[in-house]
Scaffold this motif. Structure first.
Motif, PDB file in Angstrom:
ATOM      1  N   LEU A 210      23.914 -12.062  33.624  1.00 40.57           N
ATOM      2  CA  LEU A 210      24.575 -12.396  34.887  1.00 40.57           C
ATOM      3  C   LEU A 210      23.634 -12.220  36.073  1.00 40.57           C
ATOM      4  N   LEU A 211      22.837 -11.157  36.054  1.00 42.40           N
ATOM      5  CA  LEU A 211      21.925 -10.901  37.168  1.00 42.40           C
ATOM      6  C   LEU A 211      20.826 -11.958  37.246  1.00 42.40           C
ATOM      7  N   THR A 212      20.239 -12.317  36.114  1.00 42.73           N
ATOM      8  CA  THR A 212      19.162 -13.308  36.139  1.00 42.73           C
ATOM      9  C   THR A 212      19.695 -14.696  36.489  1.00 42.73           C
ATOM     10  N   ARG A 213      20.905 -15.031  36.044  1.00 43.79           N
ATOM     11  CA  ARG A 213      21.477 -16.320  36.419  1.00 43.79           C
ATOM     12  C   ARG A 213      21.779 -16.379  37.918  1.00 43.79           C
ATOM     13  N   ALA A 214      22.246 -15.261  38.483  1.00 46.51           N
ATOM     14  CA  ALA A 214      22.480 -15.221  39.930  1.00 46.51           C
ATOM     15  C   ALA A 214      21.167 -15.420  40.686  1.00 46.51           C
ATOM     16  N   LEU A 215      20.112 -14.767  40.224  1.00 49.54           N
ATOM     17  CA  LEU A 215      18.806 -14.921  40.847  1.00 49.54           C
ATOM     18  C   LEU A 215      18.305 -16.355  40.713  1.00 49.54           C
ATOM     19  N   SER A 216      18.525 -16.955  39.557  1.00 50.88           N
ATOM     20  CA  SER A 216      18.100 -18.339  39.326  1.00 50.88           C
ATOM     21  C   SER A 216      18.810 -19.302  40.267  1.00 50.88           C
ATOM     22  N   ARG A 217      20.111 -19.105  40.455  1.00 47.75           N
ATOM     23  CA  ARG A 217      20.847 -19.997  41.360  1.00 47.75           C
ATOM     24  C   ARG A 217      20.332 -19.878  42.794  1.00 47.75           C
ATOM     25  N   TYR A 218      20.019 -18.653  43.202  1.00 52.28           N
ATOM     26  CA  TYR A 218      19.558 -18.483  44.569  1.00 52.28           C
ATOM     27  C   TYR A 218      18.163 -19.074  44.756  1.00 52.28           C
ATOM     28  N   ARG A 219      17.309 -18.963  43.749  1.00 53.84           N
ATOM     29  CA  ARG A 219      15.961 -19.514  43.906  1.00 53.84           C
ATOM     30  C   ARG A 219      16.010 -21.028  44.029  1.00 53.84           C
ATOM     31  N   GLU A 220      17.027 -21.661  43.421  1.00 58.32           N
ATOM     32  CA  GLU A 220      17.173 -23.107  43.580  1.00 58.32           C
ATOM     33  C   GLU A 220      17.574 -23.451  45.016  1.00 58.32           C
ATOM     34  N   LEU A 221      18.473 -22.671  45.591  1.00 62.96           N
ATOM     35  CA  LEU A 221      18.838 -22.884  46.995  1.00 62.96           C
ATOM     36  C   LEU A 221      17.636 -22.661  47.906  1.00 62.96           C
ATOM     37  N   SER A 222      16.839 -21.648  47.575  1.00 61.93           N
ATOM     38  CA  SER A 222      15.663 -21.360  48.375  1.00 61.93           C
ATOM     39  C   SER A 222      14.643 -22.485  48.278  1.00 61.93           C
ATOM     40  N   ALA A 223      14.483 -23.060  47.076  1.00 62.42           N
ATOM     41  CA  ALA A 223      13.542 -24.164  46.904  1.00 62.42           C
ATOM     42  C   ALA A 223      14.021 -25.401  47.665  1.00 62.42           C
ATOM     43  N   ASP A 224      15.328 -25.645  47.657  1.00 61.24           N
ATOM     44  CA  ASP A 224      15.877 -26.754  48.455  1.00 61.24           C
ATOM     45  C   ASP A 224      15.555 -26.554  49.929  1.00 61.24           C
ATOM     46  N   ARG A 225      15.797 -25.339  50.405  1.00 62.54           N
ATOM     47  CA  ARG A 225      15.571 -25.033  51.823  1.00 62.54           C
ATOM     48  C   ARG A 225      14.101 -25.201  52.179  1.00 62.54           C
ATOM     49  N   ALA A 226      13.208 -24.656  51.340  1.00 61.27           N
ATOM     50  CA  ALA A 226      11.777 -24.737  51.626  1.00 61.27           C
ATOM     51  C   ALA A 226      11.298 -26.181  51.641  1.00 61.27           C
ATOM     52  N   HIS A 284      21.817 -23.233  38.058  1.00 53.10           N
ATOM     53  CA  HIS A 284      21.763 -23.916  39.350  1.00 53.10           C
ATOM     54  C   HIS A 284      23.086 -23.764  40.087  1.00 53.10           C
ATOM     55  N   PRO A 285      23.045 -23.734  41.423  1.00 55.05           N
ATOM     56  CA  PRO A 285      24.294 -23.710  42.195  1.00 55.05           C
ATOM     57  C   PRO A 285      25.004 -25.055  42.087  1.00 55.05           C
ATOM     58  N   PRO A 286      26.289 -25.112  42.408  1.00 55.87           N
ATOM     59  CA  PRO A 286      27.002 -26.394  42.377  1.00 55.87           C
ATOM     60  C   PRO A 286      26.361 -27.403  43.325  1.00 55.87           C
ATOM     61  N   LEU A 287      26.480 -28.670  42.984  1.00 54.79           N
ATOM     62  CA  LEU A 287      25.922 -29.727  43.817  1.00 54.79           C
ATOM     63  C   LEU A 287      26.463 -29.642  45.237  1.00 54.79           C
ATOM     64  N   GLU A 288      27.759 -29.354  45.375  1.00 49.23           N
ATOM     65  CA  GLU A 288      28.369 -29.285  46.701  1.00 49.23           C
ATOM     66  C   GLU A 288      27.719 -28.199  47.557  1.00 49.23           C
ATOM     67  N   ARG A 289      27.384 -27.074  46.928  1.00 50.22           N
ATOM     68  CA  ARG A 289      26.744 -25.977  47.667  1.00 50.22           C
ATOM     69  C   ARG A 289      25.351 -26.389  48.137  1.00 50.22           C
ATOM     70  N   ARG A 290      24.604 -27.071  47.307  1.00 50.37           N
ATOM     71  CA  ARG A 290      23.259 -27.501  47.668  1.00 50.37           C
ATOM     72  C   ARG A 290      23.299 -28.543  48.788  1.00 50.37           C
ATOM     73  N   LEU A 291      24.231 -29.474  48.681  1.00 47.39           N
ATOM     74  CA  LEU A 291      24.347 -30.510  49.709  1.00 47.39           C
ATOM     75  C   LEU A 291      24.801 -29.918  51.047  1.00 47.39           C
ATOM     76  N   ALA A 292      25.690 -28.937  50.991  1.00 46.91           N
ATOM     77  CA  ALA A 292      26.155 -28.298  52.218  1.00 46.91           C
ATOM     78  C   ALA A 292      25.015 -27.586  52.932  1.00 46.91           C
ATOM     79  N   GLN A 293      24.162 -26.910  52.168  1.00 49.81           N
ATOM     80  CA  GLN A 293      23.018 -26.236  52.775  1.00 49.81           C
ATOM     81  C   GLN A 293      22.073 -27.249  53.421  1.00 49.81           C
ATOM     82  N   LEU A 294      21.811 -28.353  52.734  1.00 44.58           N
ATOM     83  CA  LEU A 294      20.924 -29.374  53.289  1.00 44.58           C
ATOM     84  C   LEU A 294      21.512 -30.000  54.548  1.00 44.58           C
TER      85      LEU A 294
END
Length: 305
Positions: A210-226, A284-294
């Motif tokens: 659970l911890l590594t999957r949470a970290l993985s989802r956040y790193r995807e959001l961070s990569a989108d942002r960067a 990965h985070p849900p598509l909706e979450r990634r699009l909302a951040q973008l």
């Protein structure tokens, strides 16, 4: 992290620190409990897990390329692809990774390698056929941010406890099903010891998972942002995400199942239709979450913030 022009992400750093701290607590509790119950097993499991960790850490680039049937391509073979990578390297002030192409219709991309010197950036032929140059730039900037943040090395180390605990759980269950739960050794109830080992390992595996999957989802959001901040085109990355996710839904389930083991590396997860554990505990985070951040980043850039 090596010095590049990718925007710093305090959220990523804090999430990594918190997750690693929690994983460290689980490590200590797991090792203490396990060696108190069955120290002999602990040494064997530790040795096997370390061997797997080292193989993943030092050979992740070769192993992933081989598994995905990726092939390194030269600038002469793929001039447009190399041109996009060169442009991103110039914008980010990052060294150029090796560039590879995987011949599959599944539209995706991934980056692997323990550091920037060993990094490989791979795209599928399906992705190249479907994205325009601006969308492709957003996707590759996303993947190259993983290289800049050394996400492959971080996630490999973070998953070590899960690998170790998972091996112990599996071997313990197999031994137990072959009669190990009912065996007695003198005054010691070997069956109860084996059961305790399996339970401790299973709990440690579940928590670390659970911890590594949470970290993985956040790193995807961070990569989108960067990537969005580097290119200044969050809408292009959002378009690529929408297009790739839509195209993945049209890929035959058989091909998606073959690609699912590599979801942790992919730009967008390849999920077969129907119930899947990956849908519940996704890398990965849900598509909706990634699009909302973008969309939020686009709004801030539009206001000049």
């Amino acid at each position: 992290m090596a010095r590049t022009r990718y925007a710093a992400d305090r959220g990523l750093t804090s999430r990594m620190v918190v997750t690693m701290f929690l994983l460290g607590l689980v490590y200590v509790a797991f090792v203490a409990a396990f060696f108190a119950i069955a120290p002999g097993w602990g040494l064997v499991a530790l040795a096997v897990a370390v061997a797997i960790l080292l193989a993943q850490y030092f050979f992740s680039d070769r192993l992933t390329l081989f598994a995905m049937h990726g092939r390194e391509v030269s600038p002469r073979e793929a001039p447009e692809l190399h041109g996009v990578v060169d442009r991103i390297c110039a914008m980010s002030d990052a060294p150029k990774p090796r560039v590879a192409v995987a011949d599959t219709d599944v539209p995706n991309a991934f980056a692997t390698g323990r550091n920037q010197k060993r990094a490989v950036l791979c795209v599928t032929t399906g992705l190249l056929r479907r994205l325009d140059p601006v969308e492709l730039e957003g996707v590759l900037a996303h993947e190259m941010s993983h290289i800049a943040h050394r996400d492959v090395a971080v996630m490999t180390i973070a998953s070590f406890l899960g690998v170790c605990a998972g091996l112990i759980t599996r071997f313990g269950l197999e031994w137990g099903l072959w009669g190990g739960f009912g065996r007695r050794n003198g005054d010691q109830n070997a069956g109860l010891v084996l059961l305790a080992v399996v339970l401790v390992s299973a709990v440690a595996y579940a928590i670390s998972f659970l911890l590594t999957r949470a970290l993985s989802r956040y790193r995807e959001l961070s990569a989108d942002r960067a990537a969005a901040l580097l290119t200044g085109r969050p809408s292009a990355l959002a378009s690529a995400l929408t297009k790739v996710s839509g195209e993945l839904a049209r890929i035959p389930s058989r091909d998606l199942r073959a690609a699912e083991p590599f979801n942790a590396f992919f730009f967008a997860p390849a999920l077969a239709k129907g119930f899947s554990v990956s849908a519940l505990f996704s890398t990965h985070p849900p598509l909706e979450r990634r699009l909302a951040q973008l969309q939020q980043i686009s709004a801030r850039l539009g206001r000049g913030l």
